[in-house]
Scaffold this motif. Structure first.
Motif, PDB file in Angstrom:
ATOM      1  N   ASP A 148      -1.688  11.039  -6.298  1.00  0.00           N
ATOM      2  CA  ASP A 148      -2.051   9.890  -7.018  1.00  0.00           C
ATOM      3  C   ASP A 148      -2.555   8.690  -6.224  1.00  0.00           C
ATOM      4  N   VAL A 149      -3.769   8.492  -5.988  1.00  0.00           N
ATOM      5  CA  VAL A 149      -4.086   7.510  -5.198  1.00  0.00           C
ATOM      6  C   VAL A 149      -4.541   6.254  -6.011  1.00  0.00           C
ATOM      7  N   LYS A 150      -3.908   5.047  -5.455  1.00  0.00           N
ATOM      8  CA  LYS A 150      -4.401   3.894  -6.308  1.00  0.00           C
ATOM      9  C   LYS A 150      -4.528   2.606  -5.584  1.00  0.00           C
ATOM     10  N   SER A 151      -5.061   1.679  -5.946  1.00  0.00           N
ATOM     11  CA  SER A 151      -5.302   0.316  -5.081  1.00  0.00           C
ATOM     12  C   SER A 151      -5.197  -0.806  -6.031  1.00  0.00           C
ATOM     13  N   PRO A 152      -4.958  -1.944  -5.341  1.00  0.00           N
ATOM     14  CA  PRO A 152      -4.909  -3.161  -6.246  1.00  0.00           C
ATOM     15  C   PRO A 152      -6.437  -3.524  -6.781  1.00  0.00           C
ATOM     16  N   GLN A 153      -6.393  -4.830  -7.260  1.00  0.00           N
ATOM     17  CA  GLN A 153      -7.754  -5.359  -7.804  1.00  0.00           C
ATOM     18  C   GLN A 153      -8.714  -5.656  -6.534  1.00  0.00           C
ATOM     19  N   GLY A 154      -8.118  -6.078  -5.606  1.00  0.00           N
ATOM     20  CA  GLY A 154      -8.871  -6.538  -4.306  1.00  0.00           C
ATOM     21  C   GLY A 154      -8.111  -6.552  -3.238  1.00  0.00           C
ATOM     22  N   GLU A 155      -8.649  -6.857  -1.981  1.00  0.00           N
ATOM     23  CA  GLU A 155      -8.048  -6.700  -0.635  1.00  0.00           C
ATOM     24  C   GLU A 155      -7.151  -7.816  -0.379  1.00  0.00           C
ATOM     25  N   ALA A 156      -7.193  -8.728  -1.194  1.00  0.00           N
ATOM     26  CA  ALA A 156      -6.447  -9.843  -0.933  1.00  0.00           C
ATOM     27  C   ALA A 156      -5.148  -9.889  -1.823  1.00  0.00           C
ATOM     28  N   ASP A 157      -5.170  -8.953  -2.788  1.00  0.00           N
ATOM     29  CA  ASP A 157      -4.122  -8.785  -3.896  1.00  0.00           C
ATOM     30  C   ASP A 157      -2.805  -8.294  -3.399  1.00  0.00           C
ATOM     31  N   GLU A 158      -2.189  -8.659  -2.493  1.00  0.00           N
ATOM     32  CA  GLU A 158      -0.995  -8.420  -1.889  1.00  0.00           C
ATOM     33  C   GLU A 158       0.123  -7.703  -2.868  1.00  0.00           C
ATOM     34  N   GLU A 159       0.395  -8.864  -3.722  1.00  0.00           N
ATOM     35  CA  GLU A 159       1.424  -8.668  -4.674  1.00  0.00           C
ATOM     36  C   GLU A 159       1.035  -7.314  -5.572  1.00  0.00           C
ATOM     37  N   GLY A 160      -0.024  -7.244  -6.030  1.00  0.00           N
ATOM     38  CA  GLY A 160      -0.591  -6.264  -6.791  1.00  0.00           C
ATOM     39  C   GLY A 160      -0.210  -4.837  -6.112  1.00  0.00           C
ATOM     40  N   GLN A 161      -0.499  -5.050  -4.848  1.00  0.00           N
ATOM     41  CA  GLN A 161      -0.503  -3.757  -3.962  1.00  0.00           C
ATOM     42  C   GLN A 161       0.941  -3.139  -4.198  1.00  0.00           C
ATOM     43  N   LEU A 162       1.978  -4.043  -3.857  1.00  0.00           N
ATOM     44  CA  LEU A 162       3.379  -3.790  -3.861  1.00  0.00           C
ATOM     45  C   LEU A 162       3.806  -3.431  -5.010  1.00  0.00           C
ATOM     46  N   ALA A 175       6.773  11.704  -2.034  1.00  0.00           N
ATOM     47  CA  ALA A 175       6.491  10.812  -0.856  1.00  0.00           C
ATOM     48  C   ALA A 175       5.489   9.881  -0.776  1.00  0.00           C
ATOM     49  N   LEU A 176       5.175   8.901   0.196  1.00  0.00           N
ATOM     50  CA  LEU A 176       4.307   7.834  -0.061  1.00  0.00           C
ATOM     51  C   LEU A 176       3.496   7.725   1.265  1.00  0.00           C
ATOM     52  N   LEU A 177       2.035   7.450   0.905  1.00  0.00           N
ATOM     53  CA  LEU A 177       1.266   7.318   2.132  1.00  0.00           C
ATOM     54  C   LEU A 177       0.776   6.022   1.734  1.00  0.00           C
ATOM     55  N   LEU A 178       0.852   4.967   2.708  1.00  0.00           N
ATOM     56  CA  LEU A 178       0.522   3.498   2.448  1.00  0.00           C
ATOM     57  C   LEU A 178      -0.283   2.928   3.435  1.00  0.00           C
ATOM     58  N   SER A 179      -1.328   2.177   3.098  1.00  0.00           N
ATOM     59  CA  SER A 179      -2.323   1.354   3.800  1.00  0.00           C
ATOM     60  C   SER A 179      -2.112  -0.008   3.310  1.00  0.00           C
ATOM     61  N   PRO A 180      -1.155  -0.769   3.937  1.00  0.00           N
ATOM     62  CA  PRO A 180      -1.000  -2.051   3.210  1.00  0.00           C
ATOM     63  C   PRO A 180      -2.198  -3.134   3.558  1.00  0.00           C
ATOM     64  N   ILE A 181      -2.183  -4.077   2.862  1.00  0.00           N
ATOM     65  CA  ILE A 181      -3.203  -5.174   3.088  1.00  0.00           C
ATOM     66  C   ILE A 181      -2.863  -6.078   4.353  1.00  0.00           C
ATOM     67  N   SER A 182      -1.691  -6.216   4.635  1.00  0.00           N
ATOM     68  CA  SER A 182      -1.185  -6.987   5.628  1.00  0.00           C
ATOM     69  C   SER A 182       0.304  -6.181   6.207  1.00  0.00           C
ATOM     70  N   ASP A 183       0.637  -6.701   7.545  1.00  0.00           N
ATOM     71  CA  ASP A 183       1.860  -5.968   7.928  1.00  0.00           C
ATOM     72  C   ASP A 183       3.140  -6.392   7.351  1.00  0.00           C
ATOM     73  N   SER A 184       3.064  -7.362   6.190  1.00  0.00           N
ATOM     74  CA  SER A 184       4.295  -7.532   5.725  1.00  0.00           C
ATOM     75  C   SER A 184       4.565  -7.391   4.094  1.00  0.00           C
ATOM     76  N   ASN A 185       3.209  -6.963   3.433  1.00  0.00           N
ATOM     77  CA  ASN A 185       3.495  -7.248   2.019  1.00  0.00           C
ATOM     78  C   ASN A 185       4.105  -6.055   1.358  1.00  0.00           C
ATOM     79  N   LEU A 186       4.113  -4.874   2.152  1.00  0.00           N
ATOM     80  CA  LEU A 186       4.694  -3.684   1.456  1.00  0.00           C
ATOM     81  C   LEU A 186       6.124  -3.428   2.104  1.00  0.00           C
ATOM     82  N   VAL A 187       6.537  -4.237   2.719  1.00  0.00           N
ATOM     83  CA  VAL A 187       7.909  -4.012   3.481  1.00  0.00           C
ATOM     84  C   VAL A 187       9.074  -3.919   2.437  1.00  0.00           C
TER      85      VAL A 187
END
Length: 361
Positions: free
Chosen positions: A104-118, A131-143
């Protein structure tokens, strides 16, 4: 065959998290948004996916039901849509080989939506994805999501960008090599002298920082007569990149080349070059379809393709190896290549010498 070593894996993940927490205690951020204590896979002792296949052998067969959750940046960018396609392709191929597997591959509304991605990641954890495969917007938003996944005994692989130091494994290309390849190609085309410029992506993005650094360092070490006359962020945005490039073209009558951190911005810069009527090289990164078409038309000069269709398949393969009990290296490199008019019509499978993974019988 059951999914192996989940208890051992949990301990290893927790230990990795503890180490990461210690290493970041003296951290803080640099002016470009980077964490001083952040893990940098470009500097790690990694293995290519071919080396992993050679050392670990066939992919272990797993009898359990597997539901993979994957989170990209934003599907408004063709690159992330292609990565999604790659993961879905990989899941289907393994399903055809006997795995009880979905992704199941999902994304937030845009490449600045750090909270939506989390929020997407946390929802996948609550729904107990395997299991999870993650490509975060920044180095910290999905921590926080990675920390929750580790506590829930859910394996995590960091795919492509940004960099999650808490994630035990990284699968992706060397980002600084993207910039090095572009610099070498441009230097050769302009005979090692003249003015060039760099359009940078989002400062918080690992790939933007490393692609820029790779470009700058290669020029400094190998082409001292090339001047990087301008460098500015366009936040992965095409219109911003076009406006920036148009300003530079007016300011520097002798500008010879523009390197953009991704193809979306490169295509914007190319629009500005086209309107100026000047002969200025433009090179991007990602290898999206529109970039290929622009090269075929004789407009965009080159792109550094990191082959997201195959990167997605490699990410699925690696998480299945982990779920099957194999120990992965910390960093796994995926292929990349410079594409210009000489190889734009060469099949990707031929360029990267792709072979489908083999499942153990």
């Amino acid at each position: 065959m059951k999914i192996k070593n989940r208890v051992l894996m949990t301990g290893a993940l927790a230990f990795s998290l503890a180490l990461s927490a210690c290493s970041s205690s003296s951290g803080g951020e640099t002016s470009d948004g980077a964490d001083k204590g952040a893990f940098n896979p470009d500097n790690a002792d990694g293995q290519t996916y071919e080396e992993v296949r050679a050392s670990l052998g066939d992919v272990p067969s797993v009898a359990d039901e597997i539901k993979l959750g994957a989170v990209a940046k934003a599907f408004e960018n063709e690159y992330w849509r292609t990565l999604k396609e790659g993961m879905e392709t990989g899941a289907k191929e393994f399903s055809d080989k006997g795995f009880n597997l979905t992704v199941d591959v999902k994304s937030p509304q845009g490449e600045a939506d750090e909270e939506g991605q989390l929020s997407i990641v946390k929802d996948m954890i609550n729904k107990k994805y395997t299991a999870l495969l993650l490509s975060p917007i920044s180095d910290s938003n999905l921590v926080p999501g990675v920390e929750d996944a580790i506590k829930a005994d859910i394996p995590v692989i960091n795919v492509n960008d940004g960099i999650i130091k808490e994630a035990p494994n990284f699968v992706g290309p060397k980002a600084d090599q993207n910039g090095e390849s572009a610099a070498e190609w441009i230097s050769e085309k302009i005979n090692g002298e003249g003015k060039v410029a760099i359009i940078v992506g989002m400062p918080k993005a690992f790939a933007a920082r490393q692609r820029t650094l790779g470009f700058e360092n290669w020029m400094k070490e190998n082409a001292p007569d090339i001047e990087i006359a301008e460098k500015q962020n366009a936040d992965w945005d095409r219109a911003k990149a076009k406006d920036i490039a148009a300003t530079w073209i007016k300011k520097h009558d002798d500008l010879k080349a523009i390197f953009a951190n991704n193809d979306t911005m490169a295509l914007g810069a190319q629009e500005a070059v086209n309107e100026s009527g000047k002969d200025i090289l433009v090179v991007g990164v990602d290898g999206i379809g529109e970039a290929y078409e622009s090269i075929r038309k004789g407009e965009l000069d080159a792109t550094i393709d990191s082959f997201p269709l195959y990167k997605g398949q490699i990410a699925v393969e690696m998480i299945l190896r982990q779920l099957g009990g194999q120990e992965l290296p910390r960093v796994i490199w995926t292929p990349q290549a410079l594409i210009d008019s000489t190889n734009v019509d060469t099949p990707a499978e031929e360029i990267i010498k792709w072979e489908d993974p083999v499942v153990a019988k």
